[in-house]
Design a protein around this motif. Structure first.
Motif, PDB file in Angstrom:
ATOM      1  N   ASP A 261      34.348  51.495   7.322  1.00 10.94           N
ATOM      2  CA  ASP A 261      35.116  52.107   6.238  1.00 10.94           C
ATOM      3  C   ASP A 261      35.988  53.242   6.766  1.00 10.94           C
ATOM      4  O   ASP A 261      37.145  53.398   6.359  1.00 10.94           O
ATOM      5  CB  ASP A 261      34.177  52.621   5.148  1.00 10.94           C
ATOM      6  CG  ASP A 261      33.190  53.664   5.656  1.00 10.94           C
ATOM      7  OD1 ASP A 261      32.576  53.420   6.721  1.00 10.94           O
ATOM      8  OD2 ASP A 261      33.031  54.713   5.005  1.00 10.94           O
ATOM      9  N   LEU A 310      38.828  53.573  -3.507  1.00 11.02           N
ATOM     10  CA  LEU A 310      37.481  53.020  -3.528  1.00 11.02           C
ATOM     11  C   LEU A 310      36.444  54.036  -3.074  1.00 11.02           C
ATOM     12  O   LEU A 310      35.335  54.091  -3.618  1.00 11.02           O
ATOM     13  CB  LEU A 310      37.414  51.774  -2.640  1.00 11.02           C
ATOM     14  CG  LEU A 310      37.843  50.473  -3.311  1.00 11.02           C
ATOM     15  CD1 LEU A 310      37.965  49.348  -2.298  1.00 11.02           C
ATOM     16  CD2 LEU A 310      36.879  50.087  -4.417  1.00 11.02           C
ATOM     17  N   ARG A 311      36.814  54.844  -2.096  1.00 10.48           N
ATOM     18  CA  ARG A 311      35.879  55.871  -1.632  1.00 10.48           C
ATOM     19  C   ARG A 311      35.535  56.829  -2.771  1.00 10.48           C
ATOM     20  O   ARG A 311      34.367  57.192  -2.965  1.00 10.48           O
ATOM     21  CB  ARG A 311      36.504  56.630  -0.458  1.00 10.48           C
ATOM     22  CG  ARG A 311      35.582  57.662   0.153  1.00 10.48           C
ATOM     23  CD  ARG A 311      36.215  58.313   1.374  1.00 10.48           C
ATOM     24  NE  ARG A 311      35.292  59.283   1.942  1.00 10.48           N
ATOM     25  CZ  ARG A 311      34.306  58.983   2.767  1.00 10.48           C
ATOM     26  NH1 ARG A 311      34.125  57.736   3.143  1.00 10.48           N
ATOM     27  NH2 ARG A 311      33.493  59.921   3.223  1.00 10.48           N
ATOM     28  N   ILE A 314      33.242  55.036  -5.255  1.00 11.01           N
ATOM     29  CA  ILE A 314      31.896  54.836  -4.723  1.00 11.01           C
ATOM     30  C   ILE A 314      31.103  56.141  -4.760  1.00 11.01           C
ATOM     31  O   ILE A 314      29.935  56.170  -5.165  1.00 11.01           O
ATOM     32  CB  ILE A 314      31.975  54.275  -3.292  1.00 11.01           C
ATOM     33  CG1 ILE A 314      32.548  52.862  -3.309  1.00 11.01           C
ATOM     34  CG2 ILE A 314      30.600  54.274  -2.631  1.00 11.01           C
ATOM     35  CD1 ILE A 314      32.938  52.338  -1.937  1.00 11.01           C
ATOM     36  N   PRO A 321      30.012  54.865   0.858  1.00  8.26           N
ATOM     37  CA  PRO A 321      31.190  54.091   1.264  1.00  8.26           C
ATOM     38  C   PRO A 321      30.940  53.213   2.481  1.00  8.26           C
ATOM     39  O   PRO A 321      31.532  52.137   2.607  1.00  8.26           O
ATOM     40  CB  PRO A 321      32.235  55.183   1.564  1.00  8.26           C
ATOM     41  CG  PRO A 321      31.803  56.354   0.746  1.00  8.26           C
ATOM     42  CD  PRO A 321      30.305  56.304   0.728  1.00  8.26           C
ATOM     43  N   GLU A 324      30.110  49.592   1.647  1.00 12.05           N
ATOM     44  CA  GLU A 324      31.076  48.742   0.951  1.00 12.05           C
ATOM     45  C   GLU A 324      31.724  47.804   1.966  1.00 12.05           C
ATOM     46  O   GLU A 324      32.620  48.174   2.717  1.00 12.05           O
ATOM     47  CB  GLU A 324      32.126  49.603   0.245  1.00 12.05           C
ATOM     48  CG  GLU A 324      33.270  48.833  -0.392  1.00 12.05           C
ATOM     49  CD  GLU A 324      32.808  47.749  -1.349  1.00 12.05           C
ATOM     50  OE1 GLU A 324      32.635  46.589  -0.886  1.00 12.05           O
ATOM     51  OE2 GLU A 324      32.626  48.053  -2.543  1.00 12.05           O
ATOM     52  N   TRP A 326      33.704  45.416   1.670  1.00 10.28           N
ATOM     53  CA  TRP A 326      35.066  44.958   1.444  1.00 10.28           C
ATOM     54  C   TRP A 326      36.109  45.903   2.029  1.00 10.28           C
ATOM     55  O   TRP A 326      37.266  45.516   2.207  1.00 10.28           O
ATOM     56  CB  TRP A 326      35.324  44.774  -0.058  1.00 10.28           C
ATOM     57  CG  TRP A 326      34.676  43.537  -0.587  1.00 10.28           C
ATOM     58  CD1 TRP A 326      33.489  43.451  -1.249  1.00 10.28           C
ATOM     59  CD2 TRP A 326      35.161  42.197  -0.458  1.00 10.28           C
ATOM     60  NE1 TRP A 326      33.198  42.140  -1.560  1.00 10.28           N
ATOM     61  CE2 TRP A 326      34.217  41.348  -1.091  1.00 10.28           C
ATOM     62  CE3 TRP A 326      36.294  41.629   0.114  1.00 10.28           C
ATOM     63  CZ2 TRP A 326      34.387  39.972  -1.157  1.00 10.28           C
ATOM     64  CZ3 TRP A 326      36.472  40.255   0.045  1.00 10.28           C
ATOM     65  CH2 TRP A 326      35.520  39.446  -0.580  1.00 10.28           C
ATOM     66  N   ARG A 369      36.619  45.620  -7.157  1.00  4.28           N
ATOM     67  CA  ARG A 369      35.616  46.548  -6.642  1.00  4.28           C
ATOM     68  C   ARG A 369      35.614  47.870  -7.418  1.00  4.28           C
ATOM     69  O   ARG A 369      34.565  48.495  -7.587  1.00  4.28           O
ATOM     70  CB  ARG A 369      35.852  46.822  -5.155  1.00  4.28           C
ATOM     71  CG  ARG A 369      35.758  45.599  -4.269  1.00  4.28           C
ATOM     72  CD  ARG A 369      34.488  44.817  -4.520  1.00  4.28           C
ATOM     73  NE  ARG A 369      33.284  45.550  -4.143  1.00  4.28           N
ATOM     74  CZ  ARG A 369      32.045  45.157  -4.441  1.00  4.28           C
ATOM     75  NH1 ARG A 369      31.854  44.072  -5.201  1.00  4.28           N
ATOM     76  NH2 ARG A 369      31.008  45.859  -4.044  1.00  4.28           N
ATOM     77  N   TRP A 373      32.240  49.327  -9.169  1.00  2.05           N
ATOM     78  CA  TRP A 373      31.655  50.647  -8.937  1.00  2.05           C
ATOM     79  C   TRP A 373      31.687  51.506 -10.193  1.00  2.05           C
ATOM     80  O   TRP A 373      30.803  52.352 -10.374  1.00  2.05           O
ATOM     81  CB  TRP A 373      32.366  51.343  -7.778  1.00  2.05           C
ATOM     82  CG  TRP A 373      31.960  50.778  -6.453  1.00  2.05           C
ATOM     83  CD1 TRP A 373      32.689  49.964  -5.639  1.00  2.05           C
ATOM     84  CD2 TRP A 373      30.701  50.966  -5.801  1.00  2.05           C
ATOM     85  NE1 TRP A 373      31.967  49.629  -4.519  1.00  2.05           N
ATOM     86  CE2 TRP A 373      30.745  50.237  -4.594  1.00  2.05           C
ATOM     87  CE3 TRP A 373      29.550  51.681  -6.119  1.00  2.05           C
ATOM     88  CZ2 TRP A 373      29.675  50.199  -3.704  1.00  2.05           C
ATOM     89  CZ3 TRP A 373      28.482  51.650  -5.238  1.00  2.05           C
ATOM     90  CH2 TRP A 373      28.544  50.915  -4.053  1.00  2.05           C
TER      91      TRP A 373
END
Length: 391
Positions: A261, A310-311, A314, A321, A324, A326, A369, A373
């Motif tokens: 990540d 996304l971080r 999450i 992270p 994850e 993805w 995603r 989350w």
């Protein structure tokens, strides 16, 4: 009596704070879906199916000042009252629909203008009181990007030839914003991992390099306003690209092999450095920036924005992270999209379709995603709020 009113005021403030909603929970999925749809619709416009996005400038304006401003709103606004958040999102959505339809009515145009100005009004003052000048520089930078968004709306119907120049300026200033904000996200993330694993910190923010980078990119953006000064702007931009890569090297990517990540974020930062060097080459040669800027708008913006979005989701859901799976795959898809787009002059239409497919697939996965989350975070909060059953 005074204690009563004090307690009541405190309880009222607590209630108001609890009623707020994170801006990213709404704007991040909207931005991801918009990015996923905008590029295929632009290709449809190229083949005559959607005249509103038929020009590269119209396509670029929608992604730069539609998508990127939504990401800025989600990341910088923080928790907001539901009505204010709904107003901002509503204005943004009306503006995006107007962009697809070619802004057929003044109310639609005004909605997009209102979103950019309201975003500036809410975000710009937050950094004016910062103690360090490097943090205060964010205020004029964010304000400038919002004003460029407004200027591009006026230029699109009235001065079409000016729109490309405004978009190039937007990319240069967005490059500075990503170099600054990306470093502020990457440095503590890398340091936190190294401290947990080795009990030793890494290079950190590197304030001297950050100050040099801010000066170089700021000067390059100003000089690029005049074609006669493009060679000088290109030289400064090339130096900035080297500084970005030196800063990246000092974060020791080779020491982060077990954290894909973080490597994804570093890959996005590498696209910033490489994109700055590519754009510098165009400016030094006195040529157009049209093709090379996709290293910034696809490779860097796609990888960094998706990773940071996304971080944040999450961490808000109390997740990790690093778990994850993805995130590295998304970084790979954005790198593929950027590479194919840069190869367009040689590879032709197959590269264009491949780049569009990789970009859209990546953003659809990001949206999925983010929703995942968000649901996980709500479930965690609900379990924490549920009192334990009595024995």
């Amino acid at each position: 009596m005074l204690r009563f009113f004090s307690n009541s005021a405190g309880q009222s403030d607590s209630i108001r704070r609890a009623d707020r909603r994170p801006a990213g929970a709404l704007f991040f999925p909207l931005a991801a879906l918009h990015a996923a749809l905008a590029v295929p619709l632009s290709l449809a416009a190229m083949f005559g199916q959607l005249p509103a996005l038929a020009t590269p400038a119209a396509h670029g304006r929608e992604l730069l000042f539609g998508f990127a401003l939504a990401v800025m709103a989600g990341y910088l606004l923080g928790p907001l009252p539901p009505r204010r958040l709904a107003l901002l999102a509503g204005l943004w959505l009306v503006g995006r629909l107007g962009g697809l339809a070619g802004y057929p009515a003044w109310p639609v145009l005004l909605a997009d203008v209102a979103f950019a100005l309201l975003l500036a009004f809410l975000v710009v003052p937050r950094f004016l009181s910062a103690k360090k000048w490097r943090n205060r520089i964010l205020s004029p930078l964010l304000g400038l990007l919002c004003l460029l968004a407004v200027a591009s709306l006026v230029a699109r119907p009235a001065f079409p030839g000016l729109l490309s120049s405004l978009l190039h300026q937007g990319v240069l200033w967005l490059l500075l914003l990503m170099a600054f904000m990306g470093g502020r996200v990457i440095a503590p993330a890398v340091n936190g991992h190294l401290m947990a694993r080795d009990r030793a910190t890494g290079a950190g923010v590197q304030p001297r390099l950050e100050a040099i980078l801010t000066g170089l990119l700021g000067a390059a953006g100003l000089l690029a306003l005049w074609p006669m000064l493009w060679p000088l702007a290109g030289a400064l931009l090339a130096l900035a690209g080297v500084v970005i890569l030196v800063r990246l090297w000092r974060w020791k990517p080779w020491a982060l092999r077990e954290r894909p990540d973080l490597l994804g974020l570093l890959l996005g930062y590498a696209w910033l450095g490489g994109g700055a060097l590519l754009m510098a080459g165009d400016l030094l040669a006195g040529g157009s920036l049209e093709g090379r800027l996709h290293a910034i708008t696809v490779g860097a913006l796609g990888t960094l924005a998706s990773g940071i979005m996304l971080r944040q989701a999450i961490l808000r859901a109390k997740g990790r992270p690093g778990e994850e799976r993805w995130l590295p795959r998304l970084a790979g898809l954005f790198t593929l999209a950027a590479g194919l787009r840069l190869a367009l002059p040689v590879a032709g239409l197959p590269a264009l379709w491949g780049a569009a497919g990789a970009w859209s697939l990546a953003w659809l996965l990001v949206a999925w995603r983010l929703v995942h989350w968000r649901r996980r975070g709500l479930a965690t909060a609900a379990r924490a709020a549920t009192p334990p059953a009595a024995n």
